[in-house]
Design a protein around this motif. Structure first.
Motif, PDB file in Angstrom:
ATOM      1  N   VAL A  92     -38.528   9.447  26.280  1.00 54.05           N
ATOM      2  CA  VAL A  92     -37.979   8.234  26.892  1.00 54.05           C
ATOM      3  C   VAL A  92     -37.780   8.491  28.377  1.00 54.05           C
ATOM      4  N   ARG A  93     -38.452   7.707  29.216  1.00 52.34           N
ATOM      5  CA  ARG A  93     -38.494   8.017  30.644  1.00 52.34           C
ATOM      6  C   ARG A  93     -37.801   6.990  31.531  1.00 52.34           C
ATOM      7  N   ALA A  94     -37.238   5.917  30.959  1.00 51.81           N
ATOM      8  CA  ALA A  94     -36.556   4.923  31.791  1.00 51.81           C
ATOM      9  C   ALA A  94     -35.616   4.096  30.938  1.00 51.81           C
ATOM     10  N   VAL A  95     -34.621   3.532  31.587  1.00 54.51           N
ATOM     11  CA  VAL A  95     -33.688   2.593  30.966  1.00 54.51           C
ATOM     12  C   VAL A  95     -34.282   1.194  31.083  1.00 54.51           C
ATOM     13  N   GLY A  96     -34.386   0.488  29.978  1.00 58.75           N
ATOM     14  CA  GLY A  96     -34.915  -0.862  30.020  1.00 58.75           C
ATOM     15  C   GLY A  96     -35.850  -1.107  28.846  1.00 58.75           C
ATOM     16  N   GLU A  97     -36.288  -2.239  28.687  1.00 59.67           N
ATOM     17  CA  GLU A  97     -36.347  -3.349  29.618  1.00 59.67           C
ATOM     18  C   GLU A  97     -34.990  -4.028  29.642  1.00 59.67           C
ATOM     19  N   CYS A  98     -34.405  -4.134  30.817  1.00 60.21           N
ATOM     20  CA  CYS A  98     -33.112  -4.775  30.973  1.00 60.21           C
ATOM     21  C   CYS A  98     -33.168  -5.674  32.205  1.00 60.21           C
ATOM     22  N   GLY A  99     -32.225  -6.577  32.308  1.00 60.26           N
ATOM     23  CA  GLY A  99     -32.227  -7.444  33.481  1.00 60.26           C
ATOM     24  C   GLY A  99     -31.578  -8.783  33.206  1.00 60.26           C
ATOM     25  N   LEU A 100     -32.119  -9.814  33.864  1.00 59.07           N
ATOM     26  CA  LEU A 100     -31.577 -11.168  33.769  1.00 59.07           C
ATOM     27  C   LEU A 100     -32.719 -12.157  33.560  1.00 59.07           C
ATOM     28  N   ASP A 101     -32.511 -13.105  32.660  1.00 60.12           N
ATOM     29  CA  ASP A 101     -33.469 -14.186  32.448  1.00 60.12           C
ATOM     30  C   ASP A 101     -32.718 -15.502  32.431  1.00 60.12           C
ATOM     31  N   LEU A 116     -26.535  -5.848  31.483  1.00 63.58           N
ATOM     32  CA  LEU A 116     -27.284  -5.223  32.576  1.00 63.58           C
ATOM     33  C   LEU A 116     -26.434  -4.166  33.271  1.00 63.58           C
ATOM     34  N   GLU A 117     -25.183  -4.507  33.583  1.00 66.44           N
ATOM     35  CA  GLU A 117     -24.331  -3.536  34.282  1.00 66.44           C
ATOM     36  C   GLU A 117     -24.072  -2.298  33.426  1.00 66.44           C
ATOM     37  N   GLN A 118     -23.921  -2.474  32.142  1.00 66.15           N
ATOM     38  CA  GLN A 118     -23.728  -1.328  31.262  1.00 66.15           C
ATOM     39  C   GLN A 118     -24.950  -0.407  31.295  1.00 66.15           C
ATOM     40  N   GLN A 119     -26.122  -1.000  31.316  1.00 63.73           N
ATOM     41  CA  GLN A 119     -27.345  -0.193  31.334  1.00 63.73           C
ATOM     42  C   GLN A 119     -27.588   0.450  32.697  1.00 63.73           C
ATOM     43  N   LEU A 120     -27.224  -0.225  33.744  1.00 60.24           N
ATOM     44  CA  LEU A 120     -27.321   0.396  35.069  1.00 60.24           C
ATOM     45  C   LEU A 120     -26.365   1.582  35.170  1.00 60.24           C
ATOM     46  N   ALA A 121     -25.179   1.438  34.600  1.00 62.12           N
ATOM     47  CA  ALA A 121     -24.231   2.551  34.597  1.00 62.12           C
ATOM     48  C   ALA A 121     -24.795   3.744  33.825  1.00 62.12           C
ATOM     49  N   LEU A 122     -25.470   3.475  32.704  1.00 63.47           N
ATOM     50  CA  LEU A 122     -26.107   4.539  31.942  1.00 63.47           C
ATOM     51  C   LEU A 122     -27.208   5.216  32.754  1.00 63.47           C
ATOM     52  N   ALA A 123     -27.991   4.425  33.452  1.00 67.89           N
ATOM     53  CA  ALA A 123     -29.069   4.982  34.275  1.00 67.89           C
ATOM     54  C   ALA A 123     -28.500   5.891  35.358  1.00 67.89           C
ATOM     55  N   VAL A 124     -27.386   5.482  35.949  1.00 67.01           N
ATOM     56  CA  VAL A 124     -26.738   6.322  36.956  1.00 67.01           C
ATOM     57  C   VAL A 124     -26.227   7.613  36.319  1.00 67.01           C
ATOM     58  N   GLU A 125     -25.571   7.474  35.188  1.00 62.95           N
ATOM     59  CA  GLU A 125     -25.018   8.647  34.506  1.00 62.95           C
ATOM     60  C   GLU A 125     -26.100   9.657  34.137  1.00 62.95           C
ATOM     61  N   LEU A 126     -27.232   9.167  33.643  1.00 65.94           N
ATOM     62  CA  LEU A 126     -28.304  10.042  33.157  1.00 65.94           C
ATOM     63  C   LEU A 126     -29.365  10.314  34.216  1.00 65.94           C
ATOM     64  N   GLN A 127     -29.241   9.646  35.358  1.00 67.29           N
ATOM     65  CA  GLN A 127     -30.213   9.774  36.451  1.00 67.29           C
ATOM     66  C   GLN A 127     -31.637   9.490  35.980  1.00 67.29           C
TER      67      GLN A 127
END
Length: 272
Positions: A92-101, A116-127
Motif C-alpha cells: 500500500v503506497r498511498a492514502v486514498g482515494e479520499c477527497g470531496l465530491d 478527508l481530514e481524518q485521512q490527511l491526518a493519517l497520511a501525515v502520521e505515516l508520511q
C-alpha cells in the motif's frame, strides 16, 4: 515505451472473471506497474489482496487504501485504526482515494470533510502520499489541504477534469496532477488540451481509471465498452499531442514522476 498506470479499479465487479487476462494485456502493451485504487475499507483490503495474489514479483502491482467521499458515511469509530492497519502493508503506497465530491453528494458534505481530514491526518502520521478525488469542490479541498500540506510528503489530484483556476491553485500548492481518458472526450474534455502543457514535468502522471473513462478517441473500441490499463497509451498519445512532446519523452517523465511519488521499485529501462 513503458508506462505506469496510477489508477486502476481492479476490484470492480466487471473485471472479476478476467483480471489475469487484463493484466497480461497491460503488460504486453507496455504498462510496467499499476496502482490499484482503494475506495472503502473493504475495497482497499480487496485491492491489497489482488496485489498479493496476482504479482509474485512484488514489483508490478501496488495499491492505495482509503475511503472515497461517496462512502464517507461509512466512517465510524473503528475506521481510523482499521485504515491505519491497512496502510501498514508494504504494497500500500498511498492514502486514498479520499477527497470531496460536491457534484453527487452521496455523503453529506460535513461528513465528507471530516473523513478527508481524518485521512490527511493519517497520511501525515505515516508520511504517505495522498490520492485525492475532487468534483465541484476545489476551493473547499484547497482550504482543508492548506492545514496539512506542509506536513504531507506529496498529494495528487487524480483524474483532474477542472478549469484553469483550479489547476493553477493545485500547482501553487505543489500538488501532482493525474490525467485520464477524459482528455480524449471531445464533448467535455477539450478544455484540458491547453491546460496539460501548463503542468510541469515531475508533477504530471497518467491513469486509466479503468474500467471507467474509456478514451473516446480509441480505435477500435472494445465491444464491451470497458476501459482497461492497456488503453492508457491512447491517453499518452493525446496528452503528448497537446504538450508538444514526443510520446517517448512523456512516457519517461510521467513514469519517473509516478515512481518517485509512490516510492516504486525501478524497472528496467525507466527514466532516471
Amino acid at each position: 515505451m513503458q508506462l505506469i498506470d496510477i489508477g486502476v479499479n481492479l476490484t470492480h465487479p466487471s473485471f472479476a472473471e478476467q483480471r489475469e487476462a487484463l493484466l497480461d494485456r497491460a503488460y504486453a502493451a507496455g504498462i510496467q506497474q499499476m496502482l490499484l485504487t482503494g475506495t472503502s475499507l473493504n475495497e482497499s483490503q480487496h485491492a491489497l489482496q489482488l496485489c498479493q495474489q496476482l504479482d509474485d514479483s512484488a514489483e508490478r502491482l501496488f495499491s492505495t487504501a482509503g475511503i472515497h467521499p461517496h462512502d464517507a458515511s461509512s466512517w465510524n469509530s473503528d475506521s481510523y485504526a482499521e485504515l491505519k492497519a491497512l496502510l501498514a502493508a508494504p504494497r500500500v503506497r498511498a492514502v486514498g482515494e479520499c477527497g470531496l465530491d460536491f457534484n453527487r453528494d452521496f455523503s453529506p458534505r460535513p461528513q465528507q470533510e471530516l473523513v478527508l481530514e481524518q485521512q490527511l491526518a493519517l497520511a501525515v502520521e505515516l508520511q504517505l502520499p495522498v490520492f485525492l478525488h475532487e468534483r465541484d469542490a476545489d476551493e473547499r479541498l484547497l482550504a482543508i489541504l492548506r492545514h496539512y500540506r506542509d506536513q504531507l510528503p506529496a498529494a495528487v489530484v487524480h483524474c483532474f477534469t477542472g478549469e484553469k483556476r483550479a489547476l493553477f491553485n493545485y500547482l501553487d500548492m505543489d500538488l501532482h496532477i493525474g490525467i485520464t481518458g477524459w482528455i480524449c472526450d471531445e464533448r467535455r474534455g477539450s478544455h484540458l488540451h491547453p491546460l496539460v502543457k501548463e503542468i510541469p514535468r515531475g508533477r504530471l502522471m497518467l491513469e486509466s481509471d479503468a474500467p471507467f473513462l474509456l478514451p473516446r478517441s480509441l480505435r477500435p473500441k472494445p465491444k464491451n465498452g470497458r476501459n482497461e490499463p492497456a488503453f492508457l497509451f491512447e491517453v499518452l498519445r493525446e496528452v503528448a499531442l497537446h504538450r508538444g512532446e514526443t510520446e517517448q519523452v512523456l512516457a519517461a517523465h510521467t513514469s519517473a514522476a509516478a515512481q518517485a511519488f509512490f516510492n516504486l521499485p525501478a524497472f528496467k529501462g525507466a527514466a532516471s
